[in-house]
Design a protein around this motif. Structure first.
Motif, PDB file in Angstrom:
ATOM      1  N   PRO A   1      60.773  31.878 -22.210  1.00 48.91           N
ATOM      2  CA  PRO A   1      62.140  32.618 -22.033  1.00 48.91           C
ATOM      3  C   PRO A   1      62.583  33.466 -23.052  1.00 48.91           C
ATOM      4  CG  PRO A   1      62.230  30.497 -23.521  1.00 48.91           C
ATOM      5  CD  PRO A   1      61.022  30.857 -23.333  1.00 48.91           C
ATOM      6  N   THR A   2      61.421  34.094 -23.846  1.00 46.65           N
ATOM      7  CA  THR A   2      61.933  35.209 -24.557  1.00 46.65           C
ATOM      8  C   THR A   2      62.264  36.326 -23.778  1.00 46.65           C
ATOM      9  OG1 THR A   2      60.460  34.343 -26.432  1.00 46.65           O
ATOM     10  CG2 THR A   2      61.008  36.672 -26.625  1.00 46.65           C
ATOM     11  N   TYR A   3      61.576  36.463 -22.832  1.00 52.72           N
ATOM     12  CA  TYR A   3      61.644  37.768 -21.881  1.00 52.72           C
ATOM     13  C   TYR A   3      62.000  37.333 -20.532  1.00 52.72           C
ATOM     14  CZ  TYR A   3      59.200  40.278 -25.734  1.00 52.72           C
ATOM     15  OH  TYR A   3      58.689  40.780 -26.871  1.00 52.72           O
ATOM     16  N   THR A   4      63.162  38.141 -19.966  1.00 52.89           N
ATOM     17  CA  THR A   4      63.494  38.064 -18.541  1.00 52.89           C
ATOM     18  C   THR A   4      62.808  39.153 -17.607  1.00 52.89           C
ATOM     19  OG1 THR A   4      65.621  37.081 -19.264  1.00 52.89           O
ATOM     20  CG2 THR A   4      65.270  37.874 -16.944  1.00 52.89           C
ATOM     21  N   HIS A   5      62.125  38.951 -16.710  1.00 50.84           N
ATOM     22  CA  HIS A   5      61.315  39.818 -15.910  1.00 50.84           C
ATOM     23  C   HIS A   5      62.455  40.369 -14.603  1.00 50.84           C
ATOM     24  CE1 HIS A   5      58.344  39.302 -18.471  1.00 50.84           C
ATOM     25  NE2 HIS A   5      58.166  38.045 -18.086  1.00 50.84           N
ATOM     26  N   TYR A   6      62.862  41.504 -14.566  1.00 47.03           N
ATOM     27  CA  TYR A   6      63.610  42.184 -13.383  1.00 47.03           C
ATOM     28  C   TYR A   6      62.901  42.924 -12.520  1.00 47.03           C
ATOM     29  CZ  TYR A   6      67.506  40.696 -16.536  1.00 47.03           C
ATOM     30  OH  TYR A   6      68.491  40.070 -17.464  1.00 47.03           O
ATOM     31  N   ASN A   7      62.497  42.422 -11.465  1.00 43.67           N
ATOM     32  CA  ASN A   7      61.436  42.900 -10.558  1.00 43.67           C
ATOM     33  C   ASN A   7      62.143  43.559  -9.152  1.00 43.67           C
ATOM     34  OD1 ASN A   7      59.417  42.719 -12.402  1.00 43.67           O
ATOM     35  ND2 ASN A   7      59.061  40.367 -11.629  1.00 43.67           N
ATOM     36  N   ASP A   8      63.445  43.209  -8.694  1.00 40.96           N
ATOM     37  CA  ASP A   8      64.013  43.349  -7.337  1.00 40.96           C
ATOM     38  C   ASP A   8      65.091  44.050  -7.724  1.00 40.96           C
ATOM     39  OD1 ASP A   8      63.719  43.837  -4.610  1.00 40.96           O
ATOM     40  OD2 ASP A   8      64.201  41.495  -4.428  1.00 40.96           O
ATOM     41  N   LEU A   9      65.499  44.986  -8.529  1.00 33.71           N
ATOM     42  CA  LEU A   9      66.646  45.686  -8.516  1.00 33.71           C
ATOM     43  C   LEU A   9      66.743  46.921  -7.480  1.00 33.71           C
ATOM     44  CD1 LEU A   9      66.873  46.104 -12.450  1.00 33.71           C
ATOM     45  CD2 LEU A   9      67.950  44.518 -11.115  1.00 33.71           C
ATOM     46  N   ASP A  10      67.809  47.253  -7.099  1.00 34.21           N
ATOM     47  CA  ASP A  10      68.075  48.065  -5.740  1.00 34.21           C
ATOM     48  C   ASP A  10      67.677  49.231  -6.112  1.00 34.21           C
ATOM     49  OD1 ASP A  10      68.867  49.387  -3.624  1.00 34.21           O
ATOM     50  OD2 ASP A  10      71.027  48.385  -3.508  1.00 34.21           O
ATOM     51  N   PRO A  11      66.926  49.945  -5.393  1.00 36.87           N
ATOM     52  CA  PRO A  11      66.411  51.416  -5.781  1.00 36.87           C
ATOM     53  C   PRO A  11      67.724  52.511  -5.495  1.00 36.87           C
ATOM     54  CG  PRO A  11      65.847  50.708  -3.818  1.00 36.87           C
ATOM     55  CD  PRO A  11      66.079  49.556  -4.305  1.00 36.87           C
ATOM     56  N   ILE A  12      68.436  52.170  -4.828  1.00 36.11           N
ATOM     57  CA  ILE A  12      69.533  52.933  -4.553  1.00 36.11           C
ATOM     58  C   ILE A  12      70.715  52.893  -5.682  1.00 36.11           C
ATOM     59  CG2 ILE A  12      71.738  53.762  -2.938  1.00 36.11           C
ATOM     60  CD1 ILE A  12      69.853  52.754  -0.713  1.00 36.11           C
ATOM     61  N   VAL A  13      70.932  53.765  -6.494  1.00 35.78           N
ATOM     62  CA  VAL A  13      71.770  53.750  -7.605  1.00 35.78           C
ATOM     63  C   VAL A  13      72.792  55.052  -7.620  1.00 35.78           C
ATOM     64  CG1 VAL A  13      70.031  52.575  -9.066  1.00 35.78           C
ATOM     65  CG2 VAL A  13      70.222  55.278  -9.302  1.00 35.78           C
ATOM     66  N   THR A  14      73.617  55.042  -8.547  1.00 33.48           N
ATOM     67  CA  THR A  14      74.583  56.140  -8.743  1.00 33.48           C
ATOM     68  C   THR A  14      74.185  57.248  -9.478  1.00 33.48           C
ATOM     69  OG1 THR A  14      75.814  55.088 -10.473  1.00 33.48           O
ATOM     70  CG2 THR A  14      76.563  54.628  -8.228  1.00 33.48           C
ATOM     71  N   ALA A  15      74.346  58.370  -9.337  1.00 38.50           N
ATOM     72  CA  ALA A  15      74.191  59.326 -10.316  1.00 38.50           C
ATOM     73  C   ALA A  15      74.425  59.325 -11.696  1.00 38.50           C
ATOM     74  CB  ALA A  15      74.753  60.871  -9.700  1.00 38.50           C
ATOM     75  N   TYR A  16      75.542  58.551 -11.798  1.00 36.33           N
ATOM     76  CA  TYR A  16      75.875  58.164 -13.181  1.00 36.33           C
ATOM     77  C   TYR A  16      74.984  57.232 -13.819  1.00 36.33           C
ATOM     78  CZ  TYR A  16      78.678  56.042 -16.858  1.00 36.33           C
ATOM     79  OH  TYR A  16      78.950  55.510 -18.267  1.00 36.33           O
ATOM     80  N   GLN A  17      74.795  56.092 -13.026  1.00 35.63           N
ATOM     81  CA  GLN A  17      73.476  55.165 -13.648  1.00 35.63           C
ATOM     82  C   GLN A  17      72.066  55.813 -13.964  1.00 35.63           C
ATOM     83  OE1 GLN A  17      73.931  52.638  -9.927  1.00 35.63           O
ATOM     84  NE2 GLN A  17      73.565  51.008 -11.730  1.00 35.63           N
ATOM     85  N   ASN A  18      71.857  57.016 -12.978  1.00 37.93           N
ATOM     86  CA  ASN A  18      70.391  57.467 -13.392  1.00 37.93           C
ATOM     87  C   ASN A  18      70.419  58.602 -14.222  1.00 37.93           C
ATOM     88  OD1 ASN A  18      67.860  57.337 -11.681  1.00 37.93           O
ATOM     89  ND2 ASN A  18      68.078  59.779 -11.951  1.00 37.93           N
ATOM     90  N   PHE A  19      71.782  59.077 -14.530  1.00 32.58           N
ATOM     91  CA  PHE A  19      71.633  60.240 -15.331  1.00 32.58           C
ATOM     92  C   PHE A  19      72.730  60.010 -16.561  1.00 32.58           C
ATOM     93  CE2 PHE A  19      70.411  62.415 -11.348  1.00 32.58           C
ATOM     94  CZ  PHE A  19      69.109  62.711 -11.558  1.00 32.58           C
ATOM     95  N   ASP A  20      74.016  59.788 -16.049  1.00 32.84           N
ATOM     96  CA  ASP A  20      75.062  60.090 -17.173  1.00 32.84           C
ATOM     97  C   ASP A  20      74.973  58.732 -18.168  1.00 32.84           C
ATOM     98  OD1 ASP A  20      77.101  62.127 -15.971  1.00 32.84           O
ATOM     99  OD2 ASP A  20      76.418  60.969 -14.224  1.00 32.84           O
ATOM    100  N   SER A  21      74.487  57.520 -17.736  1.00 31.86           N
ATOM    101  CA  SER A  21      74.551  56.430 -18.386  1.00 31.86           C
ATOM    102  C   SER A  21      73.449  56.840 -19.679  1.00 31.86           C
ATOM    103  CB  SER A  21      74.217  55.092 -17.724  1.00 31.86           C
ATOM    104  OG  SER A  21      72.931  55.246 -17.162  1.00 31.86           O
ATOM    105  N   LEU A  22      72.605  57.594 -19.229  1.00 29.11           N
ATOM    106  CA  LEU A  22      71.459  57.914 -20.411  1.00 29.11           C
ATOM    107  C   LEU A  22      71.580  58.939 -21.359  1.00 29.11           C
ATOM    108  CD1 LEU A  22      68.674  56.786 -17.709  1.00 29.11           C
ATOM    109  CD2 LEU A  22      69.365  55.632 -19.789  1.00 29.11           C
ATOM    110  N   GLY A  23      72.799  60.023 -20.809  1.00 31.86           N
ATOM    111  CA  GLY A  23      73.121  60.964 -21.812  1.00 31.86           C
ATOM    112  C   GLY A  23      72.689  62.462 -21.069  1.00 31.86           C
ATOM    113  N   PHE A  24      72.109  62.487 -19.739  1.00 24.59           N
ATOM    114  CA  PHE A  24      71.642  63.548 -19.270  1.00 24.59           C
ATOM    115  C   PHE A  24      72.720  64.655 -19.291  1.00 24.59           C
ATOM    116  CE2 PHE A  24      68.233  60.895 -18.311  1.00 24.59           C
ATOM    117  CZ  PHE A  24      67.249  61.536 -17.841  1.00 24.59           C
ATOM    118  N   PRO A  25      72.600  65.861 -19.694  1.00 24.00           N
ATOM    119  CA  PRO A  25      73.733  66.797 -19.747  1.00 24.00           C
ATOM    120  C   PRO A  25      73.638  67.261 -18.244  1.00 24.00           C
ATOM    121  CG  PRO A  25      71.677  67.631 -20.675  1.00 24.00           C
ATOM    122  CD  PRO A  25      71.372  66.163 -20.541  1.00 24.00           C
ATOM    123  N   GLN A  26      74.822  67.983 -17.952  1.00 31.63           N
ATOM    124  CA  GLN A  26      75.118  68.172 -16.583  1.00 31.63           C
ATOM    125  C   GLN A  26      74.168  69.324 -16.061  1.00 31.63           C
ATOM    126  OE1 GLN A  26      77.314  66.986 -14.094  1.00 31.63           O
ATOM    127  NE2 GLN A  26      77.799  65.413 -15.761  1.00 31.63           N
TER     128      GLN A  26
END
Length: 486
Positions: free
Chosen positions: A98-123
């Motif tokens: 139980p130390t690690y949880t494995h996420y293998n089936d997350l939706d490949p369609i994401v928002t631009a915010y999730q893909n870039f802004d949440s990680l600090g990508f500049p505009q």
């Protein structure tokens, strides 16, 4: 956080795939011009895309072709006996529940915010460009990396660590090691300051380190954990003692993963080639200082495999801003990232990335479970069919010093060619590379020549078939990119 194949070896996606691959940013206006011209010549784009039971309205940012969308259900990393999946399963087995949880089936369609802004990508970051990212619409993309889910996992994960494995999508070059869909794995181990003995997180980490297995691997790690210029401490957030403990836990964890992974591969090679264990080279690994924007200090892990040093993954102490931006400022820890295809090609001796997508039973029948890693046995090597493609780039005239001179417009991007070739030729194209370029000394017009290698993995491709594909590609280049064919 993850890796992707680039140049000499692998790099974390935010560094090499986004920095060394993209090169200088050419400007949003230029990319928009290309994109609008591509869209204006296409009459097949629907107003609404239905994907995964959800509807998405398209707009002038939409650039994802139906050929790419057809890969969404494939999920090679979840097919039990596929080499990409087997590689994932072996790695996950070294990061147990139980130390690690494995996420293998997350939706490949994401928002631009999730893909870039949440990680600090500049505009103005080139990673946002439509020449490199597949947009469903202005606000929605096909994820370009597994870190699109990172902030959400930081907030919601209830275990001490996690891994994320997923298919990711990028417009890219065409060759034997690049594909517009590939698979990444990232992992992290997190500690919570609120759960330590007072504020002594370092002591908690050291206790967790003692619980890990030990190994007899030959490890080269000559550099200090932190260096003020090369590998700096996040002094505003971490103490030296904390980073020393976290980095030791990180390195031991990943060394154990490498031991398990390549020990299996050595057994497979012995069985395949009827070799004795005495012929095995001692497995050697070395830690190399690195720079990644989202970790510090950072390292690359290299192994000596079949006579050469190969980079396997990138890792480091997670930048504290990521935890703060996810609303979890009390967390700290380490993270790593790697490319599953890259490792699978090494483990199974698979020479061409297109093979992973083959439905030919001569490929799929060679693989079974994580308990039996066997080198790939090539079936017939079919002949290549090379055809060249030459064209003048679109230009406008400029009257300089009384002389007409062509000015090449700045809205050309090589990935637009790759996308047209891929959309027409699919997996019948092995690679595309520029072999010549020429600038006219008087007019200033620029000409490029690309060589396309047509080759099927499963049958002999007739020259007439290649001619037909080549003709379609030529027509679409002229229609969509406004080039003048030669």
């Amino acid at each position: 956080m993850k890796l992707a194949a680039t140049g000499r070896a692998l790099r974390l996606t935010w560094n090499a795939r986004l920095a060394t691959r993209y090169g200088p940013f050419v400007g949003a206006i230029s990319h928009r011009a290309v994109h609008q011209r591509l869209q204006s010549t296409s009459s097949s784009q629907p107003e609404v895309l239905t994907l995964g039971g959800k509807q998405y309205r398209t707009d002038d940012w939409t650039n994802v072709p139906s050929s790419i969308l057809s890969y969404l259900p494939r999920k090679l990393h979840l097919q039990p006996s596929h080499p990409v999946s087997i590689t994932r399963q072996v790695i996950e087995s070294t990061f147990p529940s139980p130390t690690y949880t494995h996420y293998n089936d997350l939706d490949p369609i994401v928002t631009a915010y999730q893909n870039f802004d949440s990680l600090g990508f500049p505009q103005d970051h080139p990673g946002r460009s439509r020449t490199d990212t597949y947009y469903i619409n202005k606000e929605t993309v096909l994820r370009t990396h597994t870190s699109a889910h990172e902030a959400e996992v930081f907030r919601n994960n209830r275990s001490a660590g996690y891994t994320i494995s997923a298919d990711v999508y990028r417009r890219d070059a065409i060759d034997r090691s690049h594909y517009p869909i590939f698979h990444q794995m990232e992992g992290a181990r997190i500690w919570d300051r609120r759960k330590g003995r007072g504020s002594d997180v370092a002591e908690v980490v050291r206790q967790d380190l003692e619980c890990l297995k030990k190994h007899n691997l030959e490890v080269s790690d000559p550099n200090p954990t932190v260096h003020p210029e090369r590998n700096p401490l996040q002094a505003d957030h971490h103490t030296t003692e904390e980073v020393e403990a976290i980095s030791a836990h990180l390195k031991r964890s990943l060394e154990l993963m490498v031991v398990d992974l390549f020990a299996r591969a050595q057994v497979a090679r012995r069985m395949a080639f009827d070799m004795d264990s005495s012929t095995d080279e001692p497995l050697q690994v070395r830690w190399v200082e690195a720079y990644f924007p989202f970790t510090s200090p950072s390292w690359e892990l290299e192994i000596f495999w079949q006579g050469d040093w190969l980079e396997i993954l990138g890792c480091g102490v997670t930048k504290q801003e990521l935890h703060i931006n996810a609303g979890m400022p009390h967390q700290l820890g380490w993270a790593f990232g790697l490319g599953l295809e890259r490792l699978a090609m090494l483990l199974f001796s698979i020479p061409d990335i297109r093979l992973f997508w083959s439905a030919d039973p001569r490929f799929s029948s060679q693989f079974s479970t994580i308990n039996e890693i066997r080198p790939f046995v090539p079936f017939s090597k079919y002949p290549a069919c090379y055809k060249d493609l030459s064209f003048w780039l679109r230009s406008s005239s400029n009257n300089a010093e009384g002389r007409e001179r062509a000015v090449v417009t700045p809205d050309f991007h090589e990935n637009d060619i790759m996308e047209i070739v891929r959309d027409v030729g699919g997996d019948l194209v092995e690679d595309v590379r520029m072999i010549d370029q020429y600038t006219h000394p008087v007019s200033g017009r620029r000409s490029l020549c690309y060589r396309i290698n047509y080759r099927s993995l499963e049958r002999t491709l007739k020259n007439e078939e290649a001619d037909d594909l080549h003709s379609q590609i030529r027509s679409l280049l002229a229609e969509k990119l406004g080039v003048e064919l030669r």
